[in-house]
Design a protein around this motif. Structure first.
Motif, short mmCIF file in Angstrom:
data_model
loop_
_atom_site.label_atom_id
_atom_site.label_comp_id
_atom_site.label_asym_id
_atom_site.label_seq_id
_atom_site.Cartn_x
_atom_site.Cartn_y
_atom_site.Cartn_z
N GLN A 119 -41.23 10.95 2.39
CA GLN A 119 -41.01 11.87 3.51
C GLN A 119 -42.17 12.87 3.62
O GLN A 119 -42.62 13.19 4.73
CB GLN A 119 -39.69 12.61 3.33
N GLN A 120 -42.67 13.33 2.50
CA GLN A 120 -43.80 14.26 2.51
C GLN A 120 -45.05 13.59 3.05
O GLN A 120 -45.83 14.19 3.81
CB GLN A 120 -44.06 14.80 1.10
N LEU A 121 -45.25 12.33 2.67
CA LEU A 121 -46.41 11.59 3.16
C LEU A 121 -46.35 11.42 4.68
O LEU A 121 -47.36 11.59 5.38
CB LEU A 121 -46.49 10.22 2.48
N VAL A 122 -45.16 11.11 5.20
CA VAL A 122 -44.99 10.99 6.65
C VAL A 122 -45.28 12.32 7.34
O VAL A 122 -45.94 12.38 8.39
CB VAL A 122 -43.57 10.50 7.00
N GLN A 123 -44.81 13.40 6.73
CA GLN A 123 -45.04 14.73 7.30
C GLN A 123 -46.53 15.05 7.34
O GLN A 123 -47.03 15.58 8.35
CB GLN A 123 -44.30 15.78 6.48
N LEU A 124 -47.26 14.75 6.28
CA LEU A 124 -48.70 14.99 6.25
C LEU A 124 -49.41 14.14 7.30
O LEU A 124 -50.34 14.62 7.97
CB LEU A 124 -49.25 14.70 4.86
N ALA A 125 -48.99 12.88 7.43
CA ALA A 125 -49.63 11.99 8.39
C ALA A 125 -49.36 12.41 9.83
O ALA A 125 -50.11 12.04 10.74
CB ALA A 125 -49.14 10.55 8.18
N ASN A 126 -48.31 13.20 10.05
CA ASN A 126 -47.97 13.69 11.40
C ASN A 126 -48.46 15.12 11.63
O ASN A 126 -47.93 15.83 12.48
CB ASN A 126 -46.46 13.62 11.62
N THR A 127 -49.48 15.54 10.92
CA THR A 127 -50.02 16.90 11.06
C THR A 127 -50.56 17.13 12.47
O THR A 127 -51.20 16.26 13.06
CB THR A 127 -51.15 17.14 10.03
N GLN A 310 -51.81 -3.40 3.70
CA GLN A 310 -50.51 -2.82 3.39
C GLN A 310 -50.61 -1.31 3.55
O GLN A 310 -51.59 -0.70 3.15
CB GLN A 310 -50.06 -3.17 1.97
N SER A 311 -49.59 -0.71 4.13
CA SER A 311 -49.62 0.73 4.36
C SER A 311 -49.34 1.49 3.07
O SER A 311 -48.70 0.97 2.15
CB SER A 311 -48.59 1.13 5.42
N ILE A 312 -49.82 2.73 3.01
CA ILE A 312 -49.51 3.58 1.86
C ILE A 312 -48.00 3.85 1.82
O ILE A 312 -47.41 3.97 0.74
CB ILE A 312 -50.30 4.90 1.95
N PHE A 313 -47.40 3.93 3.00
CA PHE A 313 -45.95 4.15 3.05
C PHE A 313 -45.21 3.00 2.36
O PHE A 313 -44.25 3.22 1.62
CB PHE A 313 -45.48 4.27 4.51
N GLN A 314 -45.66 1.77 2.62
CA GLN A 314 -45.02 0.61 2.01
C GLN A 314 -45.19 0.63 0.49
O GLN A 314 -44.27 0.27 -0.25
CB GLN A 314 -45.59 -0.68 2.59
N THR A 315 -46.37 1.05 0.05
CA THR A 315 -46.60 1.14 -1.40
C THR A 315 -45.66 2.15 -2.04
O THR A 315 -45.09 1.90 -3.11
CB THR A 315 -48.07 1.53 -1.67
N PHE A 316 -45.47 3.30 -1.37
CA PHE A 316 -44.50 4.28 -1.87
C PHE A 316 -43.09 3.67 -1.91
O PHE A 316 -42.35 3.86 -2.89
CB PHE A 316 -44.50 5.52 -0.98
N SER A 317 -42.75 2.93 -0.85
CA SER A 317 -41.42 2.30 -0.79
C SER A 317 -41.26 1.24 -1.88
O SER A 317 -40.18 1.11 -2.48
CB SER A 317 -41.19 1.66 0.59
N ASP A 318 -42.35 0.50 -2.15
CA ASP A 318 -42.29 -0.52 -3.20
C ASP A 318 -41.98 0.12 -4.56
O ASP A 318 -41.19 -0.43 -5.35
CB ASP A 318 -43.61 -1.28 -3.28
#
Length: 428
Positions: A119-127, A310-318
């Motif tokens: 969630q924090q990564l998504v928030q940073l990416a939506n700056t 592969q997205s960084i988000f997917q890596t976090f999810s993995d």
């Protein structure tokens, strides 16, 4: 020569009016500081001043855009620094959890932490910048670029372009980043190939995992993995003391997997702790090398394939999914260890991607600062030229004003005295 009274009056009046006009002009210059109040007085200088004014106006617009671009670039760099720090934290967590002594409760706590990290990564990416524009949306800066779905996947809504601002004559500066290039299109594995364990390994008693490996011959790797789209399956036999390597195309284990005659490219005895070399063809020179940790058993297999984005988000999810798994047998623990190993490889690639983008931003920021300095120098130069043409010299104009005022007052006094002269004043 005979001078009539009317001619005297006319000449005197014209002279005083001219002096009055000069005095008014000097007074206007003193009040405005502008020597070109009347363009007709100096058309050439007036045209030069107008040209310089246009240049100064353009430079002002460039400087404003330059300041805006620097602010956006500094913001993007700062956000990516935070992303890099977050990736480092996740790497440390993955290393801590990739240990057989970690309890199931510790893994569940770490999985919960990964949900927050995602969630924090998504928030940073939506700056957003000060104007409410998204800095990682490409050219679609008014659209929120990353949306976290209910299933945990992240969808990119921006585009692959970059928004640019003109910060100098003919110089467009990209001031936004395409989020797809920064966060989504990260090559998995070691950047050239990935290593994955077969699903059947989870039911074995083996403890073998394979690391990200290395490329020994980049040319051969590109030809085999990218051009020919070959994959390589390493299969252990005889209680893990021997292995064979099979080459084919398609998806390993599926009906499309090409395992025709001649696809076995290597087979050898396995020594614990050694790296396995992979040749392109039977008897050929190894062009890939993959390290093995743990002890494999008969039937354990691993697949080597070209890296895919592969997205960084997917890596976090993995990592979150690997930590959430509840299996506790040797096979399940090994599969978890392999998944975490793959996550660590992917995080390394993500960090490289982020640092590369930061480097690009830093180069653009340095260029913008150089252009800003040049624009400031040109602005000062043009202002000086404009001042030399249009600004008055106060001491000189004050002196001229005093001289003109004195001359006008003398003319007025002389005219008054002469006007009063008459022959009748001398007849008694």
């Amino acid at each position: 020569m005979r001078v009539s009274t009317q001619q005297f009056y006319s000449t005197s009046l014209t002279g005083m009016l001219n002096q009055q006009s000069t005095l008014n002009n000097l007074s206007q210059q003193l009040s405005t500081g502008n020597a070109l109040g009347n363009p007709a007085d100096n058309p050439v200088a007036n045209a030069q001043v107008l040209n310089l004014s246009a240049k100064l106006s353009n430079l002002g617009a460039y400087q404003q855009a330059n300041q805006s671009s620097q602010q956006d670039l500094q913001l993007s760099s700062s956000v990516l620094q935070s992303v890099n720090s977050l990736i480092s934290q996740v790497q440390q967590l993955a290393v801590q959890m990739n240990n057989a002594t970690v309890s199931a409760q510790d893994r569940q706590n770490a999985a919960a932490a990964m949900t927050g990290n995602l969630q924090q990564l998504v928030q940073l990416a939506n700056t957003q910048n000060a104007n409410g524009q998204y800095v990682f949306a490409g050219s679609q800066s008014g659209t929120q670029p990353f949306q976290l779905q209910a299933n945990g996947n992240v969808q990119y809504m921006g585009d692959a372009a970059q928004k640019s601002l003109m910060i100098g004559p003919g110089l467009n500066m990209p001031v936004s980043e395409a989020g797809s290039a920064v966060f989504m299109d990260v090559p998995a594995g070691n950047g050239s190939f990935t290593v994955s364990a077969a699903a059947a390994n989870s039911g074995s008693s083996g403890t073998a995992t394979m690391g990200p490996g290395s490329v020994l011959d980049p040319g051969a790797a590109s030809q085999q993995l990218v051009v020919q789209q070959s994959q390589y399956q390493i299969t252990f036999a005889a209680s893990g003391t021997a292995y064979s390597i099979t080459s084919g195309t398609g998806t390993v284990g599926s009906a499309g997997w090409n395992a025709s005659s001649g696809t076995v490219v290597s087979g050898a005895s396995y020594t614990p702790g050694q790296s396995i070399g992979i040749p392109a063809t039977s008897g050929g020179v190894n062009f890939l090398s993959v390290p093995v940790a743990g002890t494999p058993v008969a039937g354990d297999s691993f697949t080597i394939a070209a890296s895919q984005p592969q997205s960084i988000f997917q890596t976090f999810s993995d990592l979150q999914q690997a930590l959430s798994s509840t299996g506790s047998g040797p096979g399940a623990n090994t599969q978890r260890a392999q998944a975490i190993s793959n996550v660590l490889a992917n995080l390394n690639q993500a960090q490289t991607q982020v640092l590369s983008t930061q480097s690009s931003i830093g180069a653009r920021l340095q260029q913008a600062q150089s252009v800003s300095s040049l624009n400031s120098s040109l602005t000062l130069q043009f202002q000086t030229q404009q001042g030399n043409l249009a600004d008055i010299s106060y001491p000189q104009v004050i002196t001229q004003y005093q001289q003109s005022l004195t001359a006008l007052q003398a003319s007025q006094k002389a005219f008054a005295q002469v006007q009063g002269l008459s022959l009748f004043q001398y007849i008694s």
